[in-house]
Design a protein around this motif. Structure first.
Motif, PDB file in Angstrom:
ATOM      1  N   ASN A 168       0.795  -1.228   0.000  1.00 57.11           N
ATOM      2  CA  ASN A 168       0.000   0.000   0.000  1.00 57.11           C
ATOM      3  C   ASN A 168       0.825   1.275   0.000  1.00 57.11           C
ATOM      4  O   ASN A 168       0.250   2.363   0.111  1.00 57.11           O
ATOM      5  N   SER A 169       2.138   1.175  -0.106  1.00 55.78           N
ATOM      6  CA  SER A 169       2.985   2.366  -0.012  1.00 55.78           C
ATOM      7  C   SER A 169       3.975   2.391  -1.160  1.00 55.78           C
ATOM      8  O   SER A 169       4.394   1.344  -1.655  1.00 55.78           O
ATOM      9  N   LEU A 170       4.351   3.592  -1.558  1.00 55.57           N
ATOM     10  CA  LEU A 170       5.230   3.741  -2.715  1.00 55.57           C
ATOM     11  C   LEU A 170       6.667   4.022  -2.316  1.00 55.57           C
ATOM     12  O   LEU A 170       6.932   4.742  -1.352  1.00 55.57           O
ATOM     13  N   SER A 171       7.555   3.436  -3.091  1.00 57.77           N
ATOM     14  CA  SER A 171       8.977   3.740  -2.925  1.00 57.77           C
ATOM     15  C   SER A 171       9.590   4.030  -4.287  1.00 57.77           C
ATOM     16  O   SER A 171       9.088   3.576  -5.322  1.00 57.77           O
ATOM     17  N   LEU A 172      10.641   4.818  -4.280  1.00 58.02           N
ATOM     18  CA  LEU A 172      11.450   5.071  -5.461  1.00 58.02           C
ATOM     19  C   LEU A 172      12.552   4.032  -5.438  1.00 58.02           C
ATOM     20  O   LEU A 172      13.364   4.007  -4.509  1.00 58.02           O
ATOM     21  N   SER A 173      12.570   3.152  -6.430  1.00 58.51           N
ATOM     22  CA  SER A 173      13.437   1.980  -6.378  1.00 58.51           C
ATOM     23  C   SER A 173      14.312   1.891  -7.618  1.00 58.51           C
ATOM     24  O   SER A 173      13.907   2.276  -8.718  1.00 58.51           O
ATOM     25  N   GLU A 174      15.492   1.326  -7.417  1.00 61.11           N
ATOM     26  CA  GLU A 174      16.428   1.119  -8.520  1.00 61.11           C
ATOM     27  C   GLU A 174      16.219  -0.271  -9.096  1.00 61.11           C
ATOM     28  O   GLU A 174      16.133  -1.248  -8.368  1.00 61.11           O
ATOM     29  N   PHE A 175      16.092  -0.353 -10.408  1.00 62.52           N
ATOM     30  CA  PHE A 175      16.062  -1.669 -11.045  1.00 62.52           C
ATOM     31  C   PHE A 175      16.906  -1.606 -12.302  1.00 62.52           C
ATOM     32  O   PHE A 175      17.141  -0.553 -12.884  1.00 62.52           O
ATOM     33  N   THR A 176      17.400  -2.769 -12.724  1.00 61.68           N
ATOM     34  CA  THR A 176      18.296  -2.847 -13.867  1.00 61.68           C
ATOM     35  C   THR A 176      17.626  -3.612 -14.988  1.00 61.68           C
ATOM     36  O   THR A 176      17.181  -4.746 -14.792  1.00 61.68           O
ATOM     37  N   ASP A 177      17.519  -2.979 -16.154  1.00 61.51           N
ATOM     38  CA  ASP A 177      16.989  -3.698 -17.311  1.00 61.51           C
ATOM     39  C   ASP A 177      18.159  -4.268 -18.107  1.00 61.51           C
ATOM     40  O   ASP A 177      19.244  -4.461 -17.571  1.00 61.51           O
ATOM     41  N   GLU A 178      17.947  -4.531 -19.374  1.00 59.30           N
ATOM     42  CA  GLU A 178      18.979  -5.193 -20.169  1.00 59.30           C
ATOM     43  C   GLU A 178      20.264  -4.382 -20.284  1.00 59.30           C
ATOM     44  O   GLU A 178      21.352  -4.930 -20.426  1.00 59.30           O
ATOM     45  N   VAL A 179      20.145  -3.059 -20.201  1.00 64.44           N
ATOM     46  CA  VAL A 179      21.311  -2.216 -20.454  1.00 64.44           C
ATOM     47  C   VAL A 179      21.596  -1.275 -19.290  1.00 64.44           C
ATOM     48  O   VAL A 179      22.716  -1.190 -18.800  1.00 64.44           O
ATOM     49  N   SER A 208      20.710   0.903 -15.511  1.00 66.08           N
ATOM     50  CA  SER A 208      20.091   0.948 -14.193  1.00 66.08           C
ATOM     51  C   SER A 208      19.147   2.147 -14.176  1.00 66.08           C
ATOM     52  O   SER A 208      19.528   3.247 -14.564  1.00 66.08           O
ATOM     53  N   ARG A 209      17.908   1.923 -13.740  1.00 69.33           N
ATOM     54  CA  ARG A 209      16.902   2.975 -13.783  1.00 69.33           C
ATOM     55  C   ARG A 209      16.214   3.092 -12.427  1.00 69.33           C
ATOM     56  O   ARG A 209      16.172   2.140 -11.658  1.00 69.33           O
ATOM     57  N   TRP A 210      15.668   4.274 -12.179  1.00 74.83           N
ATOM     58  CA  TRP A 210      14.909   4.519 -10.952  1.00 74.83           C
ATOM     59  C   TRP A 210      13.447   4.707 -11.319  1.00 74.83           C
ATOM     60  O   TRP A 210      13.105   5.532 -12.156  1.00 74.83           O
ATOM     61  N   ARG A 211      12.582   3.914 -10.666  1.00 72.76           N
ATOM     62  CA  ARG A 211      11.159   3.982 -10.949  1.00 72.76           C
ATOM     63  C   ARG A 211      10.366   3.854  -9.641  1.00 72.76           C
ATOM     64  O   ARG A 211      10.898   3.477  -8.604  1.00 72.76           O
ATOM     65  N   VAL A 212       9.077   4.150  -9.735  1.00 74.65           N
ATOM     66  CA  VAL A 212       8.184   4.058  -8.579  1.00 74.65           C
ATOM     67  C   VAL A 212       7.538   2.676  -8.531  1.00 74.65           C
ATOM     68  O   VAL A 212       7.073   2.162  -9.551  1.00 74.65           O
ATOM     69  N   GLU A 213       7.507   2.088  -7.330  1.00 68.39           N
ATOM     70  CA  GLU A 213       6.908   0.769  -7.129  1.00 68.39           C
ATOM     71  C   GLU A 213       6.112   0.762  -5.838  1.00 68.39           C
ATOM     72  O   GLU A 213       6.388   1.544  -4.924  1.00 68.39           O
ATOM     73  N   ASP A 214       5.123  -0.138  -5.754  1.00 68.99           N
ATOM     74  CA  ASP A 214       4.424  -0.314  -4.476  1.00 68.99           C
ATOM     75  C   ASP A 214       5.146  -1.378  -3.643  1.00 68.99           C
ATOM     76  O   ASP A 214       5.721  -2.327  -4.169  1.00 68.99           O
ATOM     77  N   HIS A 215       5.120  -1.186  -2.316  1.00 69.79           N
ATOM     78  CA  HIS A 215       5.808  -2.092  -1.395  1.00 69.79           C
ATOM     79  C   HIS A 215       4.983  -2.262  -0.131  1.00 69.79           C
ATOM     80  O   HIS A 215       4.086  -1.460   0.169  1.00 69.79           O
ATOM     81  N   TYR A 216       5.298  -3.321   0.617  1.00 66.62           N
ATOM     82  CA  TYR A 216       4.684  -3.504   1.919  1.00 66.62           C
ATOM     83  C   TYR A 216       5.188  -2.421   2.860  1.00 66.62           C
ATOM     84  O   TYR A 216       6.395  -2.245   3.034  1.00 66.62           O
TER      85      TYR A 216
END
Length: 305
Positions: A127-138, A140-148
């Motif tokens: 129910n809460s949002l975080s700004l998270s780092e994830f890595t795609d094929e090429v 590293s990007r920062w995007r918004v995701e929902d988390h506990y």
């Protein structure tokens, strides 16, 4: 003193006049002041920690996006060098599952590019949002995701995050206040109804675009969830055929993408603007076009200080 003023003036030219002045421990990122925590906390504890940093002149809460152009970009550019992989921000659907709002009460843009792919996941309890780092094929990007919300993360606080500044029945979208009518009217009657909503501290009129960054997108994101497919807005060529102006007197950009194809096309018969949903494209889209001002539609009012 003169030397100081000259220095400040030159600095404003070099750095831009929109940079916020921030007291420690907050830092300035363009228009707003932010604090990036050194410790981790749950989402609720992080929000309380931010609110505890409020003062008599500045209300502090978890950071939000879409209050100004590129605020998300400015935050991301800063967190890249801080080492943490996740940061709590001020978004939640805790009060209504699947209906995401910023902590200042504004609805969150569900089609914005700041969301991670397939987010929010709609898993119950996240129910809460975080700004998270994830890595795609090429990259590293920062995007918004929902988390506990009971997990611990670093968090971002922001000054100036408060509940809507709009007076009832107006609602805050971006940096402006709007009213979406529940009755239909001609364009002239709709404009008169908007003006009648003015007060001693604000004036109201039919809504216009291009006054603030993203105002068209904010309106479209809201009307998409409403039933009417046509809304009067504050544009007209009634005073001079073919010369389109907003009701605040500014000329309308005739090459902006918010125009529907082949619009305006009504010549002397259609002198007022509507925002309408087009169905003859692959996806329904909202565009503006000219319309007979004697027809009746719902309408959008906008208030200004």
């Amino acid at each position: 003193m003169e030397k100081c003023l000259v220095f400040v003036y030159l600095a404003s030219l070099l750095l831009g006049s929109c940079a916020a002045y921030c007291n420690s421990p907050f830092i300035s990122l363009k228009n707003y002041c932010y604090y990036f925590s050194e410790k981790k906390a749950t989402w609720t504890s992080a929000r309380e920690a931010c609110q505890d940093m409020s003062s008599s002149s500045d209300i502090v809460d978890l950071a939000v996006f879409d209050k100004s152009c590129d605020d998300y970009v400015h935050v991301v550019n800063h967190v890249i060098g801080l080492g943490a992989e996740r940061w709590w921000i001020g978004g939640t659907d805790e009060h209504h599952e699947g209906y995401w709002r910023w902590v200042d009460g504004r609805p969150i843009d569900m089609i914005s590019g700041y969301w991670s792919p397939d987010e929010p996941t709609a898993r119950y309890g996240e129910n809460s949002l975080s700004l998270s780092e994830f890595t795609d094929e090429v990259y590293s990007r920062w995007r918004v995701e929902d988390h506990y919300s009971n997990t611990t993360q670093h968090y971002i606080c922001q000054q100036g995050v408060a509940e809507s500044f709009c007076n009832n029945p107006f609602m805050e979208l971006g940096s402006s206040c709007y009213y979406f009518s529940d009755q239909v009217a001609t364009w002239e009657s709709a404009r008169a109804a908007c003006k009648d909503m003015s007060s001693s501290i604000q004036t109201a009129d039919l809504a216009v675009f291009d006054r603030t960054c993203g105002d068209q997108a904010n309106i479209v994101n809201h009307v998409t969830d409403l039933a009417p497919s046509k809304w009067w807005i504050g544009g007209s060529d009634d005073l001079h055929e073919g010369y389109w102006e907003w009701v605040d007197g500014t000329p309308i950009n005739m090459i902006r993408e918010y125009w529907a194809p082949d619009e305006p096309n009504g010549y002397e018969r259609e002198n007022a603007l509507i925002l309408f949903r087009r169905y003859n494209e692959t996806f329904p889209r909202w565009r503006i076009g000219d319309h007979d001002s004697n027809d009746t539609h719902y309408y959008i009012c906008q208030s200004t200080d």
